[in-house]
Design a protein around this motif. Structure first.
Motif, PDB file in Angstrom:
ATOM      1  N   TYR A 210      40.732  45.118  45.980  1.00  0.00           N
ATOM      2  CA  TYR A 210      41.176  44.104  45.036  1.00  0.00           C
ATOM      3  C   TYR A 210      41.819  44.856  43.875  1.00  0.00           C
ATOM      4  CZ  TYR A 210      38.301  40.756  47.590  1.00  0.00           C
ATOM      5  OH  TYR A 210      37.768  39.958  48.567  1.00  0.00           O
ATOM      6  N   THR A 211      43.130  44.786  43.766  1.00  0.00           N
ATOM      7  CA  THR A 211      43.852  45.515  42.722  1.00  0.00           C
ATOM      8  C   THR A 211      44.109  44.615  41.517  1.00  0.00           C
ATOM      9  OG1 THR A 211      46.012  44.863  43.607  1.00  0.00           O
ATOM     10  CG2 THR A 211      45.012  46.873  44.505  1.00  0.00           C
ATOM     11  N   ARG A 212      44.499  45.230  40.415  1.00  0.00           N
ATOM     12  CA  ARG A 212      44.878  44.429  39.249  1.00  0.00           C
ATOM     13  C   ARG A 212      46.137  43.606  39.550  1.00  0.00           C
ATOM     14  NH1 ARG A 212      41.971  45.215  34.766  1.00  0.00           N
ATOM     15  NH2 ARG A 212      40.691  47.108  34.634  1.00  0.00           N
ATOM     16  N   TYR A 213      46.976  44.099  40.433  1.00  0.00           N
ATOM     17  CA  TYR A 213      48.147  43.335  40.865  1.00  0.00           C
ATOM     18  C   TYR A 213      47.683  42.058  41.563  1.00  0.00           C
ATOM     19  CZ  TYR A 213      52.636  42.320  43.132  1.00  0.00           C
ATOM     20  OH  TYR A 213      53.796  41.723  43.561  1.00  0.00           O
ATOM     21  N   TRP A 214      46.672  42.193  42.433  1.00  0.00           N
ATOM     22  CA  TRP A 214      46.103  41.025  43.111  1.00  0.00           C
ATOM     23  C   TRP A 214      45.504  40.054  42.097  1.00  0.00           C
ATOM     24  CZ3 TRP A 214      41.135  39.092  43.166  1.00  0.00           C
ATOM     25  CH2 TRP A 214      40.876  38.104  44.116  1.00  0.00           C
TER      26      TRP A 214
ATOM     27  N   GLN B  27      46.329  36.094  41.102  1.00  0.00           N
ATOM     28  CA  GLN B  27      45.352  35.012  41.056  1.00  0.00           C
ATOM     29  C   GLN B  27      45.379  34.302  39.709  1.00  0.00           C
ATOM     30  OE1 GLN B  27      43.600  33.995  43.744  1.00  0.00           O
ATOM     31  NE2 GLN B  27      44.743  35.559  44.856  1.00  0.00           N
ATOM     32  N   ILE B  28      45.574  35.066  38.634  1.00  0.00           N
ATOM     33  CA  ILE B  28      45.637  34.464  37.300  1.00  0.00           C
ATOM     34  C   ILE B  28      46.858  33.556  37.194  1.00  0.00           C
ATOM     35  CG2 ILE B  28      45.991  34.976  34.858  1.00  0.00           C
ATOM     36  CD1 ILE B  28      44.294  37.521  35.302  1.00  0.00           C
ATOM     37  N   VAL B  29      47.998  34.033  37.670  1.00  0.00           N
ATOM     38  CA  VAL B  29      49.215  33.220  37.615  1.00  0.00           C
ATOM     39  C   VAL B  29      49.060  31.966  38.470  1.00  0.00           C
ATOM     40  CG1 VAL B  29      51.665  33.157  38.232  1.00  0.00           C
ATOM     41  CG2 VAL B  29      50.736  35.137  37.035  1.00  0.00           C
ATOM     42  N   ARG B  30      48.369  32.100  39.616  1.00  0.00           N
ATOM     43  CA  ARG B  30      48.146  30.931  40.469  1.00  0.00           C
ATOM     44  C   ARG B  30      47.315  29.864  39.763  1.00  0.00           C
ATOM     45  NH1 ARG B  30      48.917  31.588  46.118  1.00  0.00           N
ATOM     46  NH2 ARG B  30      47.189  30.169  46.548  1.00  0.00           N
ATOM     47  N   SER B  31      46.534  30.289  38.772  1.00  0.00           N
ATOM     48  CA  SER B  31      45.733  29.325  38.025  1.00  0.00           C
ATOM     49  C   SER B  31      46.606  28.371  37.218  1.00  0.00           C
ATOM     50  CB  SER B  31      44.771  30.064  37.081  1.00  0.00           C
ATOM     51  OG  SER B  31      43.855  30.848  37.798  1.00  0.00           O
TER      52      SER B  31
ATOM     53  N   LEU C 158      55.443  31.573  30.236  1.00  0.00           N
ATOM     54  CA  LEU C 158      54.322  32.223  30.918  1.00  0.00           C
ATOM     55  C   LEU C 158      53.388  32.886  29.910  1.00  0.00           C
ATOM     56  CD1 LEU C 158      52.971  33.095  33.554  1.00  0.00           C
ATOM     57  CD2 LEU C 158      54.512  35.064  33.630  1.00  0.00           C
ATOM     58  N   LEU C 159      53.956  33.597  28.964  1.00  0.00           N
ATOM     59  CA  LEU C 159      53.127  34.258  27.960  1.00  0.00           C
ATOM     60  C   LEU C 159      52.328  33.241  27.161  1.00  0.00           C
ATOM     61  CD1 LEU C 159      55.648  36.982  26.686  1.00  0.00           C
ATOM     62  CD2 LEU C 159      53.624  37.326  28.117  1.00  0.00           C
ATOM     63  N   ALA C 160      52.983  32.130  26.816  1.00  0.00           N
ATOM     64  CA  ALA C 160      52.284  31.095  26.054  1.00  0.00           C
ATOM     65  C   ALA C 160      51.173  30.459  26.891  1.00  0.00           C
ATOM     66  CB  ALA C 160      53.285  30.031  25.595  1.00  0.00           C
ATOM     67  N   ALA C 161      51.455  30.214  28.169  1.00  0.00           N
ATOM     68  CA  ALA C 161      50.467  29.584  29.045  1.00  0.00           C
ATOM     69  C   ALA C 161      49.270  30.492  29.280  1.00  0.00           C
ATOM     70  CB  ALA C 161      51.118  29.209  30.371  1.00  0.00           C
ATOM     71  N   LEU C 162      49.519  31.768  29.464  1.00  0.00           N
ATOM     72  CA  LEU C 162      48.427  32.702  29.722  1.00  0.00           C
ATOM     73  C   LEU C 162      47.456  32.755  28.551  1.00  0.00           C
ATOM     74  CD1 LEU C 162      50.348  35.643  31.473  1.00  0.00           C
ATOM     75  CD2 LEU C 162      48.753  34.028  32.529  1.00  0.00           C
TER      76      LEU C 162
ATOM     77  N   VAL D  49      38.946  30.556  35.063  1.00  0.00           N
ATOM     78  CA  VAL D  49      39.770  31.369  35.977  1.00  0.00           C
ATOM     79  C   VAL D  49      38.894  32.350  36.735  1.00  0.00           C
ATOM     80  CG1 VAL D  49      41.624  33.075  36.110  1.00  0.00           C
ATOM     81  CG2 VAL D  49      41.837  31.125  34.563  1.00  0.00           C
ATOM     82  N   SER D  50      37.932  32.953  36.048  1.00  0.00           N
ATOM     83  CA  SER D  50      37.024  33.893  36.697  1.00  0.00           C
ATOM     84  C   SER D  50      36.240  33.205  37.810  1.00  0.00           C
ATOM     85  CB  SER D  50      36.067  34.489  35.663  1.00  0.00           C
ATOM     86  OG  SER D  50      35.139  35.350  36.267  1.00  0.00           O
ATOM     87  N   ALA D  51      35.784  31.985  37.550  1.00  0.00           N
ATOM     88  CA  ALA D  51      35.041  31.239  38.573  1.00  0.00           C
ATOM     89  C   ALA D  51      35.929  30.954  39.782  1.00  0.00           C
ATOM     90  CB  ALA D  51      34.500  29.940  37.981  1.00  0.00           C
ATOM     91  N   ARG D  52      37.184  30.621  39.520  1.00  0.00           N
ATOM     92  CA  ARG D  52      38.115  30.353  40.616  1.00  0.00           C
ATOM     93  C   ARG D  52      38.365  31.615  41.432  1.00  0.00           C
ATOM     94  NH1 ARG D  52      43.915  27.201  40.289  1.00  0.00           N
ATOM     95  NH2 ARG D  52      44.775  27.979  42.233  1.00  0.00           N
ATOM     96  N   VAL D  53      38.559  32.736  40.747  1.00  0.00           N
ATOM     97  CA  VAL D  53      38.784  34.003  41.443  1.00  0.00           C
ATOM     98  C   VAL D  53      37.560  34.375  42.270  1.00  0.00           C
ATOM     99  CG1 VAL D  53      39.156  36.490  41.123  1.00  0.00           C
ATOM    100  CG2 VAL D  53      40.479  34.843  39.782  1.00  0.00           C
ATOM    101  N   ARG D  54      36.379  34.108  41.721  1.00  0.00           N
ATOM    102  CA  ARG D  54      35.158  34.416  42.458  1.00  0.00           C
ATOM    103  C   ARG D  54      35.113  33.627  43.768  1.00  0.00           C
ATOM    104  NH1 ARG D  54      31.763  32.756  38.983  1.00  0.00           N
ATOM    105  NH2 ARG D  54      31.814  34.668  37.759  1.00  0.00           N
TER     106      ARG D  54
END
Length: 408
Positions: free
Chosen positions: A233-237, A241-245, A282-286, A294-299
């Motif tokens: 699981y890379t930071r790229y991955w 996942q964060i962007v998919r949120s 994107l920057l504003a949304a993040l 987001v962490s729960a979704r990634v989990r």
């Protein structure tokens, strides 16, 4: 956690888990039964069973990958249902002529490998795959290549000479799996001495971190080795996942659902403006993202790395009573991808394809038992008086049916 799977493969499992080597390393596997997990007899068995279909098998020779039509039944199959399955006599002929047989997804067809990989997923927290490669004597295996996951090669039969070189592309990502070597890198592989050259014999292992170039050839004897891959699981991955949120149905993120103007690909200035504007959005949304959510979704996504639990008695547990009050069972911790305590106190055990719910009266006991990761047997009797006899037997029967426990 008891590293009972990893300890079968590496000499110092705790140290290995804390920081897998960043360079190739060889050793002899601690468990001398490992080479027997997938030997020549096992290939014969799974091939005769029909489990090795075209989807799981590739063959290679000195000219590259061999068309599947040369060893797989097509429309001219002599019997209904054979289409897409291996033609054993054709595989035999190709191997005798010097071809390498590559078999993927072996955890699905070889029970001991499946058990090992299920447990490794739990112990390492990584996605785990398994494959095997059979190469006849005095032949070359796959040409020098890199993998996008770190791999542990375990020699199970014969011997093979491996040459390993530093990465041409350090830490390649999943989409860089088949990146062609540049002319410079190809020349380096052809001319420069390998950084590591080693002959593996039955029981030997070679760890190759992702990205390192490797290729092999057999000696005067044939070779069979099993590859266990650990997908990182890379930071790229994680960034993906964060962007998919951003696809959550929130008003603040609606801007990402809008169509780009038609024909924007032909208008360079307009496309550049769209890129710049989207980056700002994107920057504003993040900055608005709910990190815990987001962490729960990634989990939840990461839980999907678990295999479907092993269910060795799907029919008998469907037509018979299953467990009795004194049926001895052990927890199969690797079957449970995670737990959730529900509002009413019940404990939900999440599996890859379903869930088992433990009554509130037994929730603490089950949660503790899972955390212990113990192979100590227990029975429905241990759940009384918290549960009635009927409820206790019913729970154990359900857990047995879903592969959360196994009878001993």
């Amino acid at each position: 956690m008891d590293l009972r799977a990893l300890s079968r493969l590496v000499p110092a499992p705790e140290k290995f888990l804390a920081g897998p080597p960043g360079h190739p390393v060889t050793w002899t596997v601690p468990d001398d039964s490992i080479p027997a997990i997938f030997g020549l007899a096992e290939i014969d068995r799974v091939m005769a069973s029909g489990l090795l279909s075209n989807r799981r098998v590739r063959m290679f020779d000195k000219n590259g990958q061999i068309p599947a039509s040369q060893y797989v039944w097509g429309e001219n199959a002599p019997q209904p249902g054979l289409q897409g399955h291996l033609r054993p006599h054709a595989v035999n002929r190709l191997v005798r002529s010097g071809a390498t047989l590559a078999m993927n997804d072996l955890e699905q067809v070889c029970e001991p490998l499946g058990d090992l990989c299920r447990r490794l997923v739990l112990e390492t927290g990584q996605s785990v795959t398994s494959a095997a490669f059979l190469t006849p004597p005095a032949s070359f295996g796959l040409a020098a290549h890199h993998d996008t996951e770190s791999v542990l090669l375990i020699q199970t039969h014969g011997s093979k000479v491996w040459q390993v070189r530093e990465p041409a592309r350090p830490e390649p990502l999943a989409h860089e799996k088949h990146v062609k070597l540049s002319a410079e890198d190809a020349d380096r592989v052809a001319r420069r001495a390998p950084d590591v050259e080693v002959t593996l014999r039955a029981g030997d292992a070679l760890w190759i971190p992702r990205g390192w170039l490797h290729g092999a050839a057999t000696t005067e004897e044939s070779s069979l080795h099993v590859t266990i891959g650990f997908t990182p699981y890379t930071r790229y991955w994680l960034a993906n996942q964060i962007v998919r949120s951003l696809d959550d149905r929130q008003v603040d993120f609606h801007v990402f659902r809008a169509d780009l103007p038609w024909g924007v690909g032909e208008d360079e200035a307009r496309l550049e403006a769209e890129v710049a504007e989207t980056v700002e959005h994107l920057l504003a949304a993040l900055r608005q993202l709910d990190h815990p959510a987001v962490s729960a979704r990634v989990r939840q996504v990461m839980r999907s790395r678990y295999f479907t639990p092993k269910r060795p008695q799907p029919i008998s547990t469907a037509v018979e009573s299953g467990a009795g009050l004194d049926t001895r069972v052990v927890m199969v911790r690797e079957a449970v991808s995670g737990t959730d305590r529900l509002a009413d106190g019940r404990l939900r055990l999440n599996l890859r394809d379903t869930a088992v719910t433990v009554p509130a009266a037994a929730a603490d006991w089950a949660e503790t038992r899972l955390a212990m990761d113990s192979t100590e047997p227990w029975s429905a009797e241990d759940l009384i008086p918290g549960l009635t006899e009927t409820a206790a037997v019913g729970l154990v029967t359900g857990m047995l049916r879903e592969g959360v426990v196994r009878a001993v």
